[in-house]
Design an enzyme around this catalytic site. Structure first.
Site, PDB file in Angstrom:
ATOM      1  N   CYS A   1       0.806  -1.218   0.000  1.00 25.15           N
ATOM      2  CA  CYS A   1       0.000   0.000   0.000  1.00 25.15           C
ATOM      3  C   CYS A   1       0.840   1.269   0.000  1.00 25.15           C
ATOM      4  O   CYS A   1       0.319   2.349  -0.285  1.00 25.15           O
ATOM      5  CB  CYS A   1      -0.948  -0.024   1.189  1.00 25.15           C
ATOM      6  SG  CYS A   1      -2.283  -1.238   1.033  1.00 25.15           S
TER       7      CYS A   1
ATOM      8  N   GLU B   1      -2.668  -3.911  -6.259  1.00 24.95           N
ATOM      9  CA  GLU B   1      -4.018  -4.088  -5.710  1.00 24.95           C
ATOM     10  C   GLU B   1      -4.982  -2.982  -6.090  1.00 24.95           C
ATOM     11  O   GLU B   1      -5.821  -2.562  -5.282  1.00 24.95           O
ATOM     12  CB  GLU B   1      -3.961  -4.197  -4.182  1.00 24.95           C
ATOM     13  CG  GLU B   1      -3.312  -5.443  -3.679  1.00 24.95           C
ATOM     14  CD  GLU B   1      -3.418  -5.586  -2.155  1.00 24.95           C
ATOM     15  OE1 GLU B   1      -4.084  -4.751  -1.521  1.00 24.95           O
ATOM     16  OE2 GLU B   1      -2.827  -6.541  -1.626  1.00 24.95           O
TER      17      GLU B   1
END
Length: 824
Positions: free
Chosen positions: A246, A379
């Site tokens: 992330c 992602e």
């Protein structure tokens, strides 16, 4: 890392096979019987040398306060509320006398914005990480500071704890413009609670106050923490994926400059992280703290080289993920990032005569780093927007560097609309490799050993970049081991695989499970680490086709009570009715009276308002209330639901056994971007089915769930939303056999994830073998967890003398066993 992980924070202690669909032992005795049959004449998949690696993400203080050996926290006074709402520029510091952090033209350099202005006869003390600065008696520690003192000053530098001096104090005379000053300490005592103090006789400006152990990994100055680096090295990983995660695809895509307003919440951009450490940018870490970038791209490349691993960096694709879900529509900014990626490849591989190859050489590494793979994006939950940008990155990279493999991805989960759309685009775009991520329950890993059996052999290859079974207990590691036998069997599809996350400082945990745990004075390997190391150090070069008998399964109907919940949302529920298959009413509640039939097992605040049951806390997560009998089966559940406020939608549960075992229909989850049915087993959730969709505030929805046996149908406002049958057995006995070309060994790898031993007849298919095998066994109680002081999951090595073309071996209960058998 996937949104699935954000809902975890659990300790799994229940037995591995305590789920509804559980294979029963072959016999009632403590031993079950199995057969494994090899076919050495058949052709199995070739296993690439890069099969297993590690994924490093700066989560859980994995970098600063972790692998990066710097002992001073907030060494450049750059902490900010942008990093964490509780931070100030003096977080981890205490001033005695006068001192303040200043951001003005007197700074050390443009990118190092803050410095400390320390008054005369004043001092500043740093507390380090965890309980303090760790020093070991007799070890050397290198201190440095950048100082500016117009009239001159004497800096007295000391290391102490509450009991007194830890090393003889050092004095440094500083005068004039900014300059770096150094000193060396030799610790006279061992302590976990050290404090570093810098005192000034006259006013001075200070920045980059640093203390490193001399004894770093490979004795590199300003390097890596030795015990952590050596534990990673001991895995013998074939690649290192970095820096995230992330960190890569969240925040602003702008640079760190005056033009962008010195933005502090940016995506991880490699040019911020190279060059002299005092000139590197600072940035907010997605996981809620500051990252100094002392551990940057150069250090990642060098560490990969030091441990003999392939570097695999990941760059932002200008589509944010991890719940942010924004696409940047700025073509000039996109082209800048594409050029940055080309420059990164030149930094890694270019000659010293090139612009970025010269920069690498100036940092001390004239030889190239031999970069072969690069990931674009991580992602992304917007697959169409992501893939449009990915294609531009890939086209530019392939035009200039055709030998580089450009890795795409399939979003944050193992199934669902985003996953399906991403894979469709990747197949149609003839992508070379797709990065899959998923974090699921141990039961899911036991059920899905065959996941890659049906993948298109002519399509993109798979990089399983992140996976774990939501816990550090032995039964979690057993389930992962069982799954890894399926990865190896499908090594023609799965080319790379890495468990995640890698590191966790026990006092700064944002995510669990993790492979290696540590504090300021010790580190220890999890049960999951031991499984990964066993597989990584015994890979083999090709799969020897084999078959095994399975465990008879016993399937019972889905049974359980019903429940209502919310996640960061206020919602009202009404007209709850549960009806048996024969029409008998099991529960009917219009909330015209009290809520006495409901048991509150989660958080939040529930009350009856205007004839509805309302959860009013729009910040609370998992606010479950339940009603009914855990033995209920074959029923229809009706609920009327209205969203009042908040980030998401509704959570309607069925098949509720207890707080850790249930199904729920998650409508408007993932920040109100998609809906799914999630199954919780021992607290760990797995997505059963999902699709895009959102929930409107103020609108009443009719929700109906029909449970028949193990089949479930779900209706939204009278229309079939989805249906599924949950009847896949969680097979506890798994195996794969590989051959090592160098040694000629057959490596028989067997996982027995059940409470009975597995007496197994092994037929080597006519292979000529020696009678003795080297055996490595991992075995423990299912709930065992390795800690700093106790490591019940550790490898046991032995020799077995009964090997023949056909022989019997009994694999212990709850074990992973590798037999290395010499061929003659």
């Amino acid at each position: 890392m996937s949104r699935t992980r954000w809902r975890l924070g659990l300790t799994v202690t229940a037995c591995l096979v305590a789920a509804a669909v559980v294979p029963a032992p072959a016999h009632a005795e403590a031993v079950s019987d199995y057969e494994i049959t090899l076919d050495p004449t058949a052709t199995g998949a070739t296993i690439d040398d890069t099969m297993y690696g590690v994924f490093f993400e700066d989560i859980n203080r994995a970098a600063d306060g972790g692998l990066y050996a710097e002992l001073v926290q907030n060494r450049s006074f750059e902490y900010s509320t942008a990093d964490n709402g509780s931070y100030t520029p003096l977080t981890s510091w205490a001033v005695d006398g006068t001192g303040q952090v200043v951001d003005d033209d007197g700074r050390l350099n443009e990118r190092n914005r803050n410095y400390l202005s320390l008054g005369a006869a004043s001092a500043v003390t740093n507390v380090g990480y965890n309980t303090g600065i760790r020093v070991d008696k007799g070890k050397k520690y290198d201190f440095s500071v950048w100082a500016r003192a117009t009239s001159g000053t004497t800096l007295t530098v000391s290391l102490k704890d509450a009991a007194g001096e830890l090393a003889s104090a050092r004095q440094v005379a500083a005068k004039g413009a900014w300059k770096k000053y150094t000193a060396t300490f030799t610790a006279t005592r061992t302590s976990n609670r050290g404090r570093l103090t810098v005192a000034a006789t006259e006013a001075a400006a200070l920045d980059m106050v640093s203390l490193f152990p001399r004894d770093t990994y490979k004795n590199q100055p300003g390097g890596l923490r030795k015990d952590l680096a050596e534990k990673i090295e001991a895995l013998d990983p074939a690649f290192v994926r970095f820096p995230g995660g992330c960190l890569v695809n969240t925040g602003s895509m702008q640079d760190y400059s005056e033009a962008s307003g010195w933005q502090r919440k940016r995506s991880y951009q490699w040019k911020d992280t190279i060059g002299p450490v005092e000139q590197r940018a600072t940035n907010a870490n997605f996981w809620g703290y500051n990252q100094s970038y002392g551990l940057g791209y150069y250090e990642y490349f060098r560490f990969s080289e030091d441990i003999g691993a392939m570097p695999l960096p990941v760059v932002p694709a200008l589509v944010t993920g991890c719940g942010q879900n924004r696409a940047t529509d700025d073509e000039a900014l996109l082209q800048r990032h594409i050029q940055d990626t080309l420059d990164l490849i030149e930094f890694a591989n270019g000659p010293v005569t090139s612009t970025w190859g010269r920069k690498r050489a100036e940092m001390g590494h004239p030889r190239p780093f031999h970069l072969t793979h690069i990931g674009v994006g991580n992602e992304e939950n917007l697959p169409v927007e992501f893939f449009a940008r990915f294609q531009k990155f890939r086209a530019a990279i392939e035009a200039k560097y055709p030998d580089i493999t450009v890795v795409s991805n399939s979003g944050p989960d193992d199934t669902g609309t985003t996953f399906d759309t991403a894979w469709k685009l990747n197949r149609e775009g003839k992508v070379d490799m797709v990065d899959e991520h998923y974090y699921n329950s141990p039961q899911w890993f036991l059920q899905n050993n065959d996941r890659y059996d049906s993948y298109d052999r002519q399509g993109p290859k798979v990089f399983l970049g992140e996976y774990a079974s939501q816990g550090n207990a032995w039964h979690n590691a057993l389930a992962e081991a069982a799954y890894m036998t399926g990865l190896e069997r499908n090594a023609d599809i799965v080319k790379l695989a890495s468990y995640a996350p890698l590191l966790a400082n026990e006092d700064y945990v944002q995510w669990r499970p993790d492979m290696i745990w540590f504090n300021n004075h010790a580190s220890w390997a999890s049960a999951n680490y031991e499984v990964q190391r066993l597989f990584m150090t015994n890979v083999g070069d090709r799969v020897v086709p084999s078959t095994a008998t399975t465990t008879p399964d016993v399937s019972s109907p889905i049974s359980g009570a019903v429940g209502l919940s919310t996640w960061a949302t206020s919602a009202a529920y009404d007209d709850v009715k549960v009806t048996a298959a024969d029409g008998t009413t099991l529960l009917s509640d219009d909330f015209s009276g009290d809520a006495s039939r409901w048991q509150h097992t989660g958080g939040g605040s529930w009350s009856i308002q205007d004839g509805a049951y309302v959860q009013t806390d729009a910040a609370a997560e998992n606010t479950m209330v339940t009603a009914g009998d855990p033995a209920w089966q074959d029923y229809d559940l009706h609920v009327k639901a209205t969203k009042k406020s908040g980030k998401e939608g509704f959570l309607v549960a069925f098949g509720v056994k207890d707080t850790g075992n249930y199904y729920w229909w998650n409508l408007g989850g993932w920040n109100n971007t998609q809906s799914a049915v999630e199954k919780a087993v021992d607290g760990g959730k797995t997505t059963v089915v999902s699709k895009a969709g959102s929930i409107e505030t103020g609108r009443a929805y009719d929700l109906d769930i029909k449970v028949r046996g193990r089949q479930v149908s779900l209706y939204l406002d009278g229309q079939l939303w989805s249906s599924f049958t949950d009847n896949k057995p969680a097979e506890p006995f798994r195996q794969v056999v590989t051959e090592d070309d160098r040694t000629g060994d057959l490596i028989v790898k067997v996982v027995n994830a059940q409470s009975s031993a597995a007496r197994t007849a092994i037929d080597l298919g006519g292979a000529k073998v020696a009678s003795r095998a080297r055996v490595t066994t991992l075995a423990a109680a299912p709930e065992d967890v390795n800690t700093e002081t106790d490591t019940p999951v550790s490898p046991a090595r032995s020799t077995f003398s009964g090997v023949a073309d056909k022989f019997t071996y009994t694999f212990p209960a709850n074990s992973v066993t590798f037999l290395r058998i010499k061929q003659r």
